[in-house]
Design a protein around this motif. Structure first.
Motif, mmCIF file in Angstrom:
data_model
loop_
_atom_site.group_PDB
_atom_site.id
_atom_site.type_symbol
_atom_site.label_atom_id
_atom_site.label_comp_id
_atom_site.label_asym_id
_atom_site.label_seq_id
_atom_site.Cartn_x
_atom_site.Cartn_y
_atom_site.Cartn_z
ATOM 1 N N VAL A 52 0.854 -1.035 -0.171
ATOM 2 C CA VAL A 52 -0.039 0.199 -0.031
ATOM 3 C C VAL A 52 0.736 1.256 0.048
ATOM 4 N N ALA A 53 1.965 1.181 0.753
ATOM 5 C CA ALA A 53 2.634 2.307 0.759
ATOM 6 C C ALA A 53 3.526 2.657 -0.483
ATOM 7 N N GLN A 54 3.777 1.432 -1.124
ATOM 8 C CA GLN A 54 4.397 1.600 -2.406
ATOM 9 C C GLN A 54 3.493 2.127 -3.545
ATOM 10 N N ILE A 55 2.402 1.678 -3.514
ATOM 11 C CA ILE A 55 1.231 2.325 -4.365
ATOM 12 C C ILE A 55 1.156 3.642 -4.053
ATOM 13 N N ILE A 56 1.217 4.452 -2.971
ATOM 14 C CA ILE A 56 1.016 5.782 -2.832
ATOM 15 C C ILE A 56 2.247 6.469 -2.969
ATOM 16 N N GLN A 57 3.349 5.858 -2.902
ATOM 17 C CA GLN A 57 4.674 6.581 -3.184
ATOM 18 C C GLN A 57 4.828 6.504 -4.613
ATOM 19 N N ALA A 58 4.285 5.589 -5.488
ATOM 20 C CA ALA A 58 4.313 5.571 -6.631
ATOM 21 C C ALA A 58 3.242 6.471 -7.514
ATOM 22 N N GLY A 59 2.322 7.042 -6.637
ATOM 23 C CA GLY A 59 1.404 7.784 -7.213
ATOM 24 C C GLY A 59 0.071 7.338 -8.142
ATOM 25 N N ARG A 60 0.038 5.802 -7.720
ATOM 26 C CA ARG A 60 -0.970 5.209 -8.213
ATOM 27 C C ARG A 60 -2.267 5.368 -7.472
ATOM 28 N N ALA A 61 -2.235 5.958 -6.401
ATOM 29 C CA ALA A 61 -3.582 6.119 -5.632
ATOM 30 C C ALA A 61 -3.333 7.103 -4.467
ATOM 31 N N LYS A 62 -4.146 7.694 -4.108
ATOM 32 C CA LYS A 62 -3.777 8.570 -2.872
ATOM 33 C C LYS A 62 -4.319 7.638 -1.620
ATOM 34 N N ALA A 63 -4.168 8.192 -0.606
ATOM 35 C CA ALA A 63 -4.090 7.203 0.804
ATOM 36 C C ALA A 63 -5.772 7.266 0.962
ATOM 37 N N ASN A 64 -6.515 8.141 0.639
ATOM 38 C CA ASN A 64 -7.959 8.146 0.955
ATOM 39 C C ASN A 64 -8.709 7.453 0.030
ATOM 40 N N GLU A 65 -8.116 6.866 -1.035
ATOM 41 C CA GLU A 65 -8.704 6.260 -2.091
ATOM 42 C C GLU A 65 -8.551 4.731 -1.920
ATOM 43 N N ILE A 66 -7.809 4.318 -0.821
ATOM 44 C CA ILE A 66 -7.471 2.855 -0.680
ATOM 45 C C ILE A 66 -8.337 2.196 0.581
ATOM 46 N N LEU A 67 -8.677 1.354 0.287
ATOM 47 C CA LEU A 67 -9.462 0.278 1.545
ATOM 48 C C LEU A 67 -8.620 -1.061 1.781
#
Length: 75
Positions: A52-67
């Motif tokens: 999840v941290a990698q997805i956010i760091q890569a700009g694939r999603a914002k933290a508030n878009e992930i469940l």
């Protein structure tokens, strides 16, 4: 790929945890969905959190878009 490390504190100690090879593959797989099956104590929650941290760091999603949900068979 580069190692992704997590710093945790346990009873006043600083500890650095690094994913193993299989965990690193899961963390770095950003183009596909994954289902992670593994035995107790093998680092599933750690791996999912780092992915999840990698997805956010890569700009694939914002933290508030992930469940992200984890559960046990006892739950």
């Amino acid at each position: 790929g580069r190692g992704i490390m997590l710093q945790t504190r346990k009873m006043g100690e600083n500890r650095v945890r690094q994913p193993n090879e299989a965990q690193q593959r899961v963390i770095e797989t950003l183009d596909d969905n994954i289902i992670l099956f593994a035995s107790a104590g093998t680092g599933k929650t750690f791996t999912v959190a780092k992915r999840v941290a990698q997805i956010i760091q890569a700009g694939r999603a914002k933290a508030n878009e992930i469940l992200c949900l984890t559960f046990t068979t006892k739950a």
